[in-house]
Design a protein around this motif. Structure first.
Motif, PDB file in Angstrom:
ATOM      1  N   ASP A 150      55.759  30.566  38.997  1.00  0.00           N
ATOM      2  CA  ASP A 150      56.613  31.587  40.002  1.00  0.00           C
ATOM      3  C   ASP A 150      56.089  32.909  40.289  1.00  0.00           C
ATOM      4  OD1 ASP A 150      58.283  29.378  39.885  1.00  0.00           O
ATOM      5  OD2 ASP A 150      59.769  30.277  38.550  1.00  0.00           O
ATOM      6  N   ASN A 151      55.657  33.260  39.177  1.00  0.00           N
ATOM      7  CA  ASN A 151      54.927  34.843  39.121  1.00  0.00           C
ATOM      8  C   ASN A 151      53.598  34.787  40.287  1.00  0.00           C
ATOM      9  OD1 ASN A 151      54.900  37.718  38.485  1.00  0.00           O
ATOM     10  ND2 ASN A 151      53.042  37.072  37.615  1.00  0.00           N
ATOM     11  N   LEU A 152      52.626  33.883  40.003  1.00  0.00           N
ATOM     12  CA  LEU A 152      51.668  33.765  40.833  1.00  0.00           C
ATOM     13  C   LEU A 152      51.894  33.601  42.402  1.00  0.00           C
ATOM     14  CD1 LEU A 152      49.395  31.982  38.186  1.00  0.00           C
ATOM     15  CD2 LEU A 152      48.864  34.235  39.334  1.00  0.00           C
ATOM     16  N   LEU A 153      52.938  32.625  42.563  1.00  0.00           N
ATOM     17  CA  LEU A 153      53.340  32.498  43.789  1.00  0.00           C
ATOM     18  C   LEU A 153      53.955  33.741  44.813  1.00  0.00           C
ATOM     19  CD1 LEU A 153      55.127  28.931  43.509  1.00  0.00           C
ATOM     20  CD2 LEU A 153      52.778  29.532  44.621  1.00  0.00           C
ATOM     21  N   LEU A 154      54.229  34.774  43.915  1.00  0.00           N
ATOM     22  CA  LEU A 154      54.804  36.040  44.613  1.00  0.00           C
ATOM     23  C   LEU A 154      53.423  36.702  45.225  1.00  0.00           C
ATOM     24  CD1 LEU A 154      57.082  37.319  41.920  1.00  0.00           C
ATOM     25  CD2 LEU A 154      57.625  36.288  43.979  1.00  0.00           C
ATOM     26  N   ASN A 155      52.082  36.355  44.712  1.00  0.00           N
ATOM     27  CA  ASN A 155      51.049  37.326  45.319  1.00  0.00           C
ATOM     28  C   ASN A 155      50.525  36.728  46.651  1.00  0.00           C
ATOM     29  OD1 ASN A 155      51.722  38.579  42.890  1.00  0.00           O
ATOM     30  ND2 ASN A 155      50.416  37.348  41.566  1.00  0.00           N
ATOM     31  N   SER A 156      49.933  37.507  47.213  1.00  0.00           N
ATOM     32  CA  SER A 156      49.099  37.090  48.454  1.00  0.00           C
ATOM     33  C   SER A 156      47.990  36.228  48.091  1.00  0.00           C
ATOM     34  CB  SER A 156      48.714  38.577  49.159  1.00  0.00           C
ATOM     35  OG  SER A 156      47.460  38.248  49.722  1.00  0.00           O
ATOM     36  N   PRO A 157      47.784  35.070  48.517  1.00  0.00           N
ATOM     37  CA  PRO A 157      46.613  34.335  48.400  1.00  0.00           C
ATOM     38  C   PRO A 157      45.358  34.865  48.487  1.00  0.00           C
ATOM     39  CG  PRO A 157      48.286  32.825  49.595  1.00  0.00           C
ATOM     40  CD  PRO A 157      48.812  34.444  49.525  1.00  0.00           C
ATOM     41  N   ALA A 158      45.253  35.800  49.734  1.00  0.00           N
ATOM     42  CA  ALA A 158      44.109  36.315  49.971  1.00  0.00           C
ATOM     43  C   ALA A 158      43.820  37.573  49.203  1.00  0.00           C
ATOM     44  CB  ALA A 158      44.068  36.839  51.547  1.00  0.00           C
ATOM     45  N   ALA A 159      44.747  38.147  48.622  1.00  0.00           N
ATOM     46  CA  ALA A 159      44.470  39.313  47.975  1.00  0.00           C
ATOM     47  C   ALA A 159      44.153  38.962  46.385  1.00  0.00           C
ATOM     48  CB  ALA A 159      45.869  40.197  47.707  1.00  0.00           C
ATOM     49  N   MET A 160      44.578  37.794  46.061  1.00  0.00           N
ATOM     50  CA  MET A 160      44.152  37.199  44.610  1.00  0.00           C
ATOM     51  C   MET A 160      42.610  36.841  44.865  1.00  0.00           C
ATOM     52  SD  MET A 160      47.448  35.186  43.097  1.00  0.00           S
ATOM     53  CE  MET A 160      47.655  33.738  44.188  1.00  0.00           C
ATOM     54  N   ARG A 161      42.064  36.249  45.779  1.00  0.00           N
ATOM     55  CA  ARG A 161      40.991  35.870  46.019  1.00  0.00           C
ATOM     56  C   ARG A 161      40.059  37.025  46.302  1.00  0.00           C
ATOM     57  NH1 ARG A 161      39.579  30.642  48.938  1.00  0.00           N
ATOM     58  NH2 ARG A 161      41.448  29.265  48.588  1.00  0.00           N
ATOM     59  N   ALA A 162      40.501  38.149  46.592  1.00  0.00           N
ATOM     60  CA  ALA A 162      39.637  39.273  46.964  1.00  0.00           C
ATOM     61  C   ALA A 162      39.498  40.016  45.678  1.00  0.00           C
ATOM     62  CB  ALA A 162      40.401  40.327  47.913  1.00  0.00           C
ATOM     63  N   SER A 163      40.707  39.917  44.810  1.00  0.00           N
ATOM     64  CA  SER A 163      40.730  40.760  43.461  1.00  0.00           C
ATOM     65  C   SER A 163      39.677  39.923  42.495  1.00  0.00           C
ATOM     66  CB  SER A 163      41.985  40.674  42.770  1.00  0.00           C
ATOM     67  OG  SER A 163      42.948  41.558  43.637  1.00  0.00           O
ATOM     68  N   LYS A 164      39.742  38.689  42.815  1.00  0.00           N
ATOM     69  CA  LYS A 164      38.629  37.845  41.893  1.00  0.00           C
ATOM     70  C   LYS A 164      37.278  38.503  42.175  1.00  0.00           C
ATOM     71  CE  LYS A 164      38.282  33.966  40.073  1.00  0.00           C
ATOM     72  NZ  LYS A 164      38.518  32.311  39.665  1.00  0.00           N
ATOM     73  N   ASP A 165      36.916  38.225  43.492  1.00  0.00           N
ATOM     74  CA  ASP A 165      35.631  38.798  44.035  1.00  0.00           C
ATOM     75  C   ASP A 165      35.368  40.186  43.420  1.00  0.00           C
ATOM     76  OD1 ASP A 165      35.118  36.448  44.918  1.00  0.00           O
ATOM     77  OD2 ASP A 165      35.585  37.234  47.267  1.00  0.00           O
ATOM     78  N   LEU A 166      36.374  41.230  43.484  1.00  0.00           N
ATOM     79  CA  LEU A 166      36.243  42.592  43.239  1.00  0.00           C
ATOM     80  C   LEU A 166      35.870  42.536  41.564  1.00  0.00           C
ATOM     81  CD1 LEU A 166      36.503  45.654  43.910  1.00  0.00           C
ATOM     82  CD2 LEU A 166      39.065  45.125  43.268  1.00  0.00           C
ATOM     83  N   LEU A 167      36.718  41.748  40.966  1.00  0.00           N
ATOM     84  CA  LEU A 167      36.348  42.150  39.475  1.00  0.00           C
ATOM     85  C   LEU A 167      35.380  41.531  38.865  1.00  0.00           C
ATOM     86  CD1 LEU A 167      40.014  41.327  38.547  1.00  0.00           C
ATOM     87  CD2 LEU A 167      39.162  43.538  38.225  1.00  0.00           C
ATOM     88  N   ARG A 168      34.754  40.326  39.612  1.00  0.00           N
ATOM     89  CA  ARG A 168      33.407  39.868  39.306  1.00  0.00           C
ATOM     90  C   ARG A 168      32.342  40.738  39.589  1.00  0.00           C
ATOM     91  NH1 ARG A 168      33.770  35.760  42.686  1.00  0.00           N
ATOM     92  NH2 ARG A 168      34.571  34.339  40.982  1.00  0.00           N
ATOM     93  N   GLU A 169      32.399  41.541  40.830  1.00  0.00           N
ATOM     94  CA  GLU A 169      31.501  42.741  40.961  1.00  0.00           C
ATOM     95  C   GLU A 169      31.502  43.760  40.048  1.00  0.00           C
ATOM     96  OE1 GLU A 169      28.448  44.119  43.426  1.00  0.00           O
ATOM     97  OE2 GLU A 169      29.292  42.005  43.434  1.00  0.00           O
ATOM     98  N   VAL A 170      32.802  44.385  39.862  1.00  0.00           N
ATOM     99  CA  VAL A 170      32.944  45.456  38.858  1.00  0.00           C
ATOM    100  C   VAL A 170      32.270  44.856  37.544  1.00  0.00           C
ATOM    101  CG1 VAL A 170      34.692  46.843  37.540  1.00  0.00           C
ATOM    102  CG2 VAL A 170      35.030  46.185  39.922  1.00  0.00           C
TER     103      VAL A 170
END
Length: 272
Positions: free
Chosen positions: A200-220
């Motif tokens: 339920d918590n994950l479904l609250l989040n923007s799908p595109a933003a979660m993907r972008a955040s994964k890319d971001l954290l991998r780069e960081v």
């Protein structure tokens, strides 16, 4: 979804998939076929733009007992180059899971031994039962947790990885949470209830933003403050702000309403 012999890949209409390890009679132990099918299943998940996140679970009593004994016996009879091919296949699975664009959550009950710890460590998050048992058991049978070691070290740190890889001690769910292998640990009978809260918590989040955040954290990575990383993060926030979901999220916040991705998931009944 395609049929597999060692797995089940099930999509939920709310927008996520569950990848079940399904060799229950073998305690979901890995063999060459399961590893190949896991690679194919992850390719399938990664190519589906409608999926928001992926759960990885094990059918039956155990998450996974690690490597299948019959498969290991066959491996012992093979030459170096054939064993190298097997190792490359396992590495492809672990790296593909770690690089998957959508968030991944492992859900662990029972035993998780050997290579199963690699699978858990390669996920973004993991939850499990207090009663679960974890073990880097390779040294007990004269082997080493080679291919999975980078992911285990990332998950629990170098010091803890040295301890558990060299001692082959078993540890439970609460200890797994303390060292970072699990995000949270719950009583076994409450695990599915808490999993629904995570969903339920994950479904609250923007799908595109979660993907972008994964890319971001991998780069960081470890967060070394370099000029290149500064430029990357500046571009990352600029891109997401002007993206369709970024614009929708900002408008929804200012208008005090739910964004459209929440409305979409709320209008779909979960598959039972």
């Amino acid at each position: 979804m395609d049929n597999f012999n060692t797995l089940e890949l099930i999509t939920d209409p709310r927008g996520f998939a569950t990848l079940w390890l399904s060799r229950e009679s073998k305690n979901n132990a890995f063999n060459a076929q399961m590893i190949r099918e896991l690679i194919l299943a992850l390719d399938q998940v990664g190519s589906d733009p409608n999926l928001r996140f992926l759960l990885i679970r094990g059918r039956g009593k155990h998450f996974s007992a690690g490597a299948d004994l019959a498969w290991m016996q066959q491996s012992a009879e093979l030459d170096y180059h054939t064993n190298l091919d097997d190792a490359r296949e396992l590495a492809e699975l672990m790296y593909n899971l770690a690089k998957l664009k959508i968030p991944t959550l492992a859900v662990v009950q029972g035993a998780a031994f050997g290579g199963a710890l690699g699978l858990i460590s390669a996920c973004d998050m993991a939850i499990g039962a207090d009663e679960a048992q974890f073990c880097l058991s390779e040294v007990r049978i004269g082997l080493a947790p080679a291919v999975i070691s980078p992911f285990v070290v990332q998950a629990i740190g170098e010091r803890a990885a040295r301890r558990y890889a060299l001692t082959a001690e078993r540890f439970g769910g609460q200890r797994a949470r303390e060292i970072g292998l699990l995000s949270e640990s719950y009583p076994a009978e409450a695990l599915d209830h808490h999993l629904e809260q995570w969903i339920d918590n994950l479904l609250l989040n923007s799908p595109a933003a979660m993907r972008a955040s994964k890319d971001l954290l991998r780069e960081v990575g470890h967060g070394a403050l370099t000029p290149a990383l500064r430029r990357y993060t500046e571009n990352a926030i600029a891109r997401i702000r002007v993206s369709p979901e970024g614009q929708e999220g900002l408008r929804a916040f200012l208008q005090k309403r739910a964004p459209n991705w929440q409305a979409e998931s709320n209008n779909k009944e979960p598959r039972r």
